[in-house]
Scaffold this motif. Structure first.
Motif, mmCIF file in Angstrom:
data_model
loop_
_atom_site.group_PDB
_atom_site.id
_atom_site.type_symbol
_atom_site.label_atom_id
_atom_site.label_comp_id
_atom_site.label_asym_id
_atom_site.label_seq_id
_atom_site.Cartn_x
_atom_site.Cartn_y
_atom_site.Cartn_z
ATOM 1 N N SER A 1 61.522 -21.269 -41.522
ATOM 2 C CA SER A 1 60.577 -22.381 -41.484
ATOM 3 C C SER A 1 60.925 -23.309 -40.332
ATOM 4 O O SER A 1 62.092 -23.536 -40.019
ATOM 5 C CB SER A 1 60.602 -23.147 -42.810
ATOM 6 O OG SER A 1 61.891 -23.658 -43.056
ATOM 7 N N GLY A 2 59.898 -23.821 -39.678
ATOM 8 C CA GLY A 2 60.093 -24.716 -38.540
ATOM 9 C C GLY A 2 60.129 -24.010 -37.209
ATOM 10 O O GLY A 2 60.130 -24.654 -36.159
ATOM 11 N N VAL A 3 60.153 -22.663 -37.196
ATOM 12 C CA VAL A 3 60.220 -21.903 -35.938
ATOM 13 C C VAL A 3 58.831 -21.377 -35.587
ATOM 14 O O VAL A 3 58.161 -20.768 -36.419
ATOM 15 C CB VAL A 3 61.218 -20.725 -36.046
ATOM 16 C CG1 VAL A 3 61.298 -19.976 -34.719
ATOM 17 C CG2 VAL A 3 62.597 -21.220 -36.458
ATOM 18 N N GLN A 4 58.404 -21.609 -34.344
ATOM 19 C CA GLN A 4 57.098 -21.147 -33.870
ATOM 20 C C GLN A 4 57.015 -19.618 -33.927
ATOM 21 O O GLN A 4 57.943 -18.926 -33.503
ATOM 22 C CB GLN A 4 56.883 -21.602 -32.431
ATOM 23 C CG GLN A 4 55.608 -21.079 -31.776
ATOM 24 C CD GLN A 4 54.361 -21.777 -32.253
ATOM 25 O OE1 GLN A 4 54.157 -22.943 -32.006
ATOM 26 N NE2 GLN A 4 53.502 -21.056 -32.951
ATOM 27 N N THR A 5 55.921 -19.109 -34.457
ATOM 28 C CA THR A 5 55.697 -17.661 -34.475
ATOM 29 C C THR A 5 54.502 -17.313 -33.592
ATOM 30 O O THR A 5 53.666 -18.162 -33.299
ATOM 31 C CB THR A 5 55.436 -17.160 -35.912
ATOM 32 O OG1 THR A 5 54.252 -17.796 -36.427
ATOM 33 C CG2 THR A 5 56.616 -17.477 -36.818
ATOM 34 N N TYR A 6 54.448 -16.053 -33.176
ATOM 35 C CA TYR A 6 53.375 -15.581 -32.307
ATOM 36 C C TYR A 6 52.875 -14.241 -32.819
ATOM 37 O O TYR A 6 53.598 -13.536 -33.527
ATOM 38 C CB TYR A 6 53.888 -15.393 -30.867
ATOM 39 C CG TYR A 6 54.457 -16.637 -30.246
ATOM 40 C CD1 TYR A 6 53.655 -17.505 -29.508
ATOM 41 C CD2 TYR A 6 55.812 -16.943 -30.393
ATOM 42 C CE1 TYR A 6 54.186 -18.657 -28.940
ATOM 43 C CE2 TYR A 6 56.345 -18.092 -29.827
ATOM 44 C CZ TYR A 6 55.520 -18.947 -29.101
ATOM 45 O OH TYR A 6 56.049 -20.079 -28.545
#
Length: 203
Positions: free
Chosen positions: A83-88
């Motif tokens: 959680s809190g980490v940008q995903t692509y």
């Protein structure tokens, strides 16, 4: 700081060099070292090493996008709170980056930036990568609540805001998501016979 639980394998994972040719299986087709064992916490290894030495271990596969290491969200979220980490989304799979990527300073008007390295983000996340989350004041403890917040964060995607960034990621996607999924034959896709016409309306 005492409440922040970081798994013992995270630091080795972030510091490991992937995609070197395996010294044992160098002549084989899938000899790139793109696997990491969460039980052994050692060097990267290839597909064949996994079969022989890590058969019953927890193993994750590292993939590559534009020469940067990524891991599929579906794999990493089972063992780590992301959680809190940008995903692509790359090649139809949701991924996140292991470490920060160099970027010129964000210009004015950027709505979201990484708290650690200042990289511009597409959505209201705190970090651009697992490495930046490790350097920030964030917990990696996995529980039901964290898992729910991770899924909520992933669903909070804006199509317009992510368009430019995904284009950039796809530019270097020829070697992404190894092993590659075979594409359907293109012969039928090009066979188009003019514009379809509707039948006239009855009087």
């Amino acid at each position: 700081m005492g409440t922040m639980l970081v798994p013992p394998w995270l630091e080795p994972l972030l510091n490991t060099s992937f995609f070197n040719v395996c010294r044992i299986h160098g002549d084989a087709a899938r000899s790139e070292c793109n696997m990491f064992c969460l039980d052994c916490n050692e060097n990267a290894f290839c597909f064949y090493c996994r079969s022989s030495k890590h058969k019953d271990h927890q193993v994750i596969q590292i993939r590559r996008s534009s020469y940067h290491d990524v891991v599929r969200v579906a794999e990493i979220q089972k063992v780590l709170d992301i959680s809190g980490v940008q995903t692509y989304v790359i090649n139809s799979a949701r991924v996140l980056f292991l470490n920060e990527r160099p970027q010129p300073k964000s210009g004015k008007g950027v709505a979201h930036i990484c708290e650690i390295c200042g990289r511009s983000l597409l959505d209201p996340f705190r970090f651009c990568s697992l490495g930046c989350k490790r350097n920030g004041d964030a917990s990696f403890t996995l529980d039901a609540k964290n898992e729910a917040s991770t899924m909520e964060g992933m669903s909070r995607r804006s199509v317009s805001s992510r368009h430019h960034q995904e284009e950039e990621l796809r530019e270097g996607s020829q070697q992404d998501m190894y092993p590659a999924t075979p594409s359907p034959p293109a012969s039928n896709a090009r066979r188009r016979k003019g514009i379809p016409h509707r039948a006239p309306f009855g009087s």
